[in-house]
Design a protein around this motif. Structure first.
Motif, PDB file in Angstrom:
ATOM      1  N   LEU A  25       0.735  -1.218   0.022  1.00 55.09           N
ATOM      2  CA  LEU A  25      -0.077  -0.084   0.086  1.00 55.09           C
ATOM      3  C   LEU A  25       1.108   1.322   0.049  1.00 55.09           C
ATOM      4  O   LEU A  25       0.441   2.137  -0.498  1.00 55.09           O
ATOM      5  CB  LEU A  25      -1.096   0.065   1.173  1.00 55.09           C
ATOM      6  N   HIS A  26       1.873   1.167   0.875  1.00 55.08           N
ATOM      7  CA  HIS A  26       2.990   2.535   0.729  1.00 55.08           C
ATOM      8  C   HIS A  26       3.934   1.839   1.162  1.00 55.08           C
ATOM      9  O   HIS A  26       4.394   0.820   1.643  1.00 55.08           O
ATOM     10  CB  HIS A  26       2.278   3.187   2.011  1.00 55.08           C
ATOM     11  N   GLY A  59      13.263   1.589   3.942  1.00 51.30           N
ATOM     12  CA  GLY A  59      13.248   0.970   4.970  1.00 51.30           C
ATOM     13  C   GLY A  59      11.795   0.448   5.892  1.00 51.30           C
ATOM     14  O   GLY A  59      11.848   0.299   6.992  1.00 51.30           O
ATOM     15  N   ARG A  60      10.855   0.999   5.303  1.00 48.73           N
ATOM     16  CA  ARG A  60       9.529   0.796   5.911  1.00 48.73           C
ATOM     17  C   ARG A  60       8.483   0.620   4.662  1.00 48.73           C
ATOM     18  O   ARG A  60       8.439   1.134   3.466  1.00 48.73           O
ATOM     19  CB  ARG A  60       9.115   2.047   6.575  1.00 48.73           C
ATOM     20  N   MET A  61       7.816  -0.371   4.917  1.00 48.48           N
ATOM     21  CA  MET A  61       6.770  -0.889   4.008  1.00 48.48           C
ATOM     22  C   MET A  61       5.391  -1.142   4.762  1.00 48.48           C
ATOM     23  O   MET A  61       5.204  -1.836   5.722  1.00 48.48           O
ATOM     24  CB  MET A  61       7.287  -2.197   3.434  1.00 48.48           C
ATOM     25  N   ARG A  62       4.138  -0.780   3.939  1.00 51.51           N
ATOM     26  CA  ARG A  62       2.972  -1.074   4.420  1.00 51.51           C
ATOM     27  C   ARG A  62       2.060  -2.105   3.544  1.00 51.51           C
ATOM     28  O   ARG A  62       2.141  -1.604   2.393  1.00 51.51           O
ATOM     29  CB  ARG A  62       2.238   0.049   4.998  1.00 51.51           C
ATOM     30  N   VAL A  63       1.787  -3.197   4.055  1.00 48.60           N
ATOM     31  CA  VAL A  63       1.313  -4.306   3.112  1.00 48.60           C
ATOM     32  C   VAL A  63      -0.057  -4.668   3.668  1.00 48.60           C
ATOM     33  O   VAL A  63      -0.501  -4.573   4.758  1.00 48.60           O
ATOM     34  CB  VAL A  63       2.026  -5.424   3.031  1.00 48.60           C
ATOM     35  N   HIS A  64      -0.935  -5.131   2.626  1.00 46.78           N
ATOM     36  CA  HIS A  64      -2.354  -5.436   3.003  1.00 46.78           C
ATOM     37  C   HIS A  64      -2.354  -6.767   2.427  1.00 46.78           C
ATOM     38  O   HIS A  64      -2.179  -7.319   1.306  1.00 46.78           O
ATOM     39  CB  HIS A  64      -3.310  -4.722   2.031  1.00 46.78           C
ATOM     40  N   GLN A  89      -6.500  -5.846   7.940  1.00 47.36           N
ATOM     41  CA  GLN A  89      -5.590  -7.011   7.413  1.00 47.36           C
ATOM     42  C   GLN A  89      -4.206  -6.367   6.858  1.00 47.36           C
ATOM     43  O   GLN A  89      -3.590  -6.867   5.901  1.00 47.36           O
ATOM     44  CB  GLN A  89      -6.249  -7.526   6.476  1.00 47.36           C
ATOM     45  N   ASP A  90      -3.711  -5.276   7.688  1.00 41.99           N
ATOM     46  CA  ASP A  90      -2.496  -4.634   7.237  1.00 41.99           C
ATOM     47  C   ASP A  90      -1.290  -4.828   8.203  1.00 41.99           C
ATOM     48  O   ASP A  90      -1.539  -5.152   9.262  1.00 41.99           O
ATOM     49  CB  ASP A  90      -2.642  -3.074   7.168  1.00 41.99           C
TER      50      ASP A  90
END
Length: 699
Positions: A6-7, A11-16, A50-51
């Protein structure tokens, strides 16, 4: 499983995750799976959406591969999730807090006055009952003040104020209960067992097996310094068992054939065979939770002081209320005093501050068993270090093996490893690892092994007495000798190494030279501790004076004591305390246990002996000595917060009382400001004490 990014930033990741819904347990499964991925430093999983938010240091491709390979079914079999997590607890209290606020908003906006009045009367029953119960037991406690404030408001017909007071009290109760239970759960999780393998006894044979393979009815061998891995009954042998983690008893308890022993207790001395009665999951966690909740160790002096002060102030608040009415004959001004008291804020903010600090410590891989130990660390001015495994790495290496009497090097290493593998110490681990690296197998061919704390090991091989340990043990205590004609060889042993002496039938057979490298951060960490106000840093070791002084000079300690026994370390700590100093002791071995017990705060290294971790008040990660610097900074920040809370609570609430008596603030406004300030200081006390990254600033 399919997932969508998603974003993303450096060094940072947001996943669904592409799943219809996610249970709390599944959220834990995903979180612990991602935490287990190399390079991932932080994970937050949100089950409702669910993220997952992932902070990582590794290359992006490795993380993407790990996400692609994830499935709930596969990870369930990996057994990564501990038996108890705080996700369910957090959800329970989040829901309680949310519904309390929602009900209040709906009540204020949509319910007619008769309904809100009836609700206020109904909710007041709880507070009035608690106040009357306190009076019947002869106690003028905060419950009496709460009941009086609610009752007087309702007698005056001011049901809105009564409702507001009860709403704020309810929020305070939820927040205090939440913080306390979560801190206890975190602490209990940190104290849970961390045993991977046990010695399984079958007939006369001992085999090192994974703990998961042990079934009820199996027999396991427990020796000096080892954690008892499972509940069971002793079938042979005897041991002095430290049960502090279960019962709070400070003295070890003798256990012999027929005695029951509990998982997580520690054999301080002796050896026994335990028949397992309950395999993994035998209720240790729940026993720990009960022990923590009942233990006075959770209370720091600051908490005790706040609790006592809060109760002592109640009569003065009630007296001030009556005096105000007698002087002014004004019920409104009287209520202004009654609605504002110091007790709520004192009793709420202090325990929350301490428990939140304990919780924050766990985020830095520091496990603290009670608030009083954070207070001791903040006040300490003497710190005592053991050397091996503490100032030096917990993984020393065998650098050289010098044989005597014509013995073969490989055979001497094989024999040494056979003896040393039974006992948990970094030097013993080095010998066993060297034998393994050389491909030497060492089946059991000795008789019963006797461990002499801080000295060495004694056994019989081929009807000959075999000893391995310190020079003091083998030469002075046991009277062993150097083979004739090899004195010069003995005198030329390399002084830069620690020495482990192996003797057979009273004669020196080999000297194992151990390279025990100093931690790269040790000197900087000692300097940082000096800068944080610790004016006496001491190193104590059983090693030779020459080796000890070389390490001390490099590290920069203020004093060094070499060739000391466990009782010498404990005596030093006692003498320092008798001189009025606050003492921290840091160690990792069985021989450090007496000093850890004597210190105001005993700190164990996480990879050290089980008994050291069990007896210690605090356990820190073995990865970096700067955890001590973080602990000191956090403890000092906690005490500063507590003192700020005291000053704010007293000054702010006194100001409200004065303004109320002068008629400037009406009682409803005073009550609102008082309760809002209590809630605000409670929420502030839940925040982290150290800014992110501050613990590494001294590097």
């Amino acid at each position: 499983m399919k997932c969508k990014i998603l974003h993303e930033s450096a060094g940072r990741m947001r996943v669904h995750l592409a799943c219809r819904r996610m249970s709390l347990h599944q959220a834990d499964v995903l979180e612990y799976y991602l935490r287990n991925v190399d390079g991932v430093s932080e994970v937050s999983v949100f089950d409702r959406t669910q993220d997952a938010v992932i902070v990582y240091r590794t290359d992006r491709a490795a993380l993407v591969r790990a996400l692609s390979a994830f499935s709930f079914e596969k990870v369930e079999t990996m057994d990564l999730v501990p038996d108890h997590t705080t996700r369910e607890l957090n959800r329970e209290f989040e829901d309680k807090l949310s519904w309390t606020v929602i009900r209040r908003v709906i009540s204020k906006l949509f319910f007619p006055l008769p309904v809100t009045t009836a609700l206020a009367i109904y909710h007041s029953i709880k507070y009035i009952r608690e106040g009357l119960s306190a009076l019947l037991h002869g106690k003028l406690s905060v419950a009496v003040l709460d009941a009086t404030a609610v009752t007087v408001s309702m007698v005056r017909g001011d049901f809105l104020t009564a409702g507001s007071v009860m709403f704020m009290l309810r929020l305070g109760e939820i927040l205090e209960d939440w913080t306390h239970k979560k801190s206890v759960a975190d602490l209990a999780g940190a104290m849970s067992l961390n045993v991977d393998h046990v010695w399984l006894k079958t007939g006369e044979t001992e085999t090192l097996v994974p703990i998961g393979d042990v079934q009820a009815g199996d027999c396991v061998v427990v020796r000096t310094g080892s954690l008892i891995p499972l509940d069971g009954k002793i079938v042979s042998g005897e041991a002095m068992v430290n049960q502090a983690s279960m019962t709070g008893e400070s003295m070890p308890v003798p256990k012999r054939e027929g005695s029951y022993v509990y998982a997580g207790t520690v054999a301080e001395e002796g050896e026994c065979v335990v028949r397992v009665e309950k395999a993994l999951g035998g209720g240790r966690y729940d026993r720990i939770v009960r022990m923590i909740e009942e233990s006075e160790k959770l209370k720091s002096t600051a908490e005790d002081k706040a609790s006592r002060l809060a109760d002592r102030l109640v009569p003065y608040t009630l007296g001030g209320t009556i005096l105000t009415y007698l002087i002014t004959r004004n019920v409104t001004k009287m209520l202004a005093v009654l609605m504002v008291d110091f007790s709520c804020a004192l009793k709420l903010s202090m325990p929350i501050a301490v428990l939140s600090a304990m919780r924050e410590s766990s985020g830095h891989h520091i496990s603290v068993k009670g608030g009083r130990f954070l207070e001791a660390v903040a006040q300490a001015n003497t710190i005592v270090f053991d050397k091996t495994g503490t100032l030096t790495y917990a993984t020393p290496k065998v650098a050289q093996i010098v044989t005597f009497g014509g013995n073969e090097e490989s055979e001497m290493l094989r024999l040494a490893a056979c003896l040393e593998e039974h006992y948990p110490h970094s030097i013993a681990n080095a010998v066993v690892a060297e034998a393994r690296d050389r491909g030497l197998t060492h089946e059991e061919y000795h008789s019963q092994v006797q461990y002499v704390v801080a000295h060495g090991i004694s056994s019989m091989v081929d009807d000959k007495k075999v000893l391995i340990g310190s020079a003091h043990f083998v030469f002075e205590d046991e009277g062993c000798r150097v083979p004739e004609g090899e004195e010069e060889k003995f005198d030329s042993l390399p002084p830069e190494y620690s020495h482990l002496y192996l003797c057979i039938a009273g004669e020196l057979a080999a000297v194992i030279c151990i390279h025990d490298p100093l931690r790269k951060e040790a000197k900087a960490a000692v300097r940082a501790l000096h800068e944080l106000g610790i004016d006496k840093v001491v190193m104590m070791t059983g090693d030779s004076r020459k080796t000890a002084e070389a390490v001390a000079a490099e590290v920069g300690v203020d004093a060094v004591y070499a060739e000391v026994l466990p009782e010498d370390k404990a005596a030093f700590v006692r003498n320092e305390k008798a001189a009025g100093r606050k003492v921290i002791m840091i160690g990792d071995g069985v021989n450090d246990s007496p000093a850890l017990s004597e210190a105001d705060a005993g700190i164990a290294i996480s990879t050290g002996a089980a008994i050291a971790r069990e007896i210690a008040d605090i356990t820190i990660s073995s990865e970096d000595l700067f955890a001590l610097v973080t602990l000191r900074s956090l403890s000092q920040a906690l005490m500063a917060r507590i003192h700020r809370n005291y000053r704010f609570i007293v000054s702010f609430n006194f100001s409200l009382i004065v303004l109320g008596v002068l008629g400037i603030l009406p009682p409803t406004t005073s009550a609102l400001l008082h309760n809002m300030s209590t809630l605000a200081i409670g929420l502030k006390s839940m925040t982290n004490l150290l800014p992110e990254g501050e613990q590494n600033s001294a590097h």
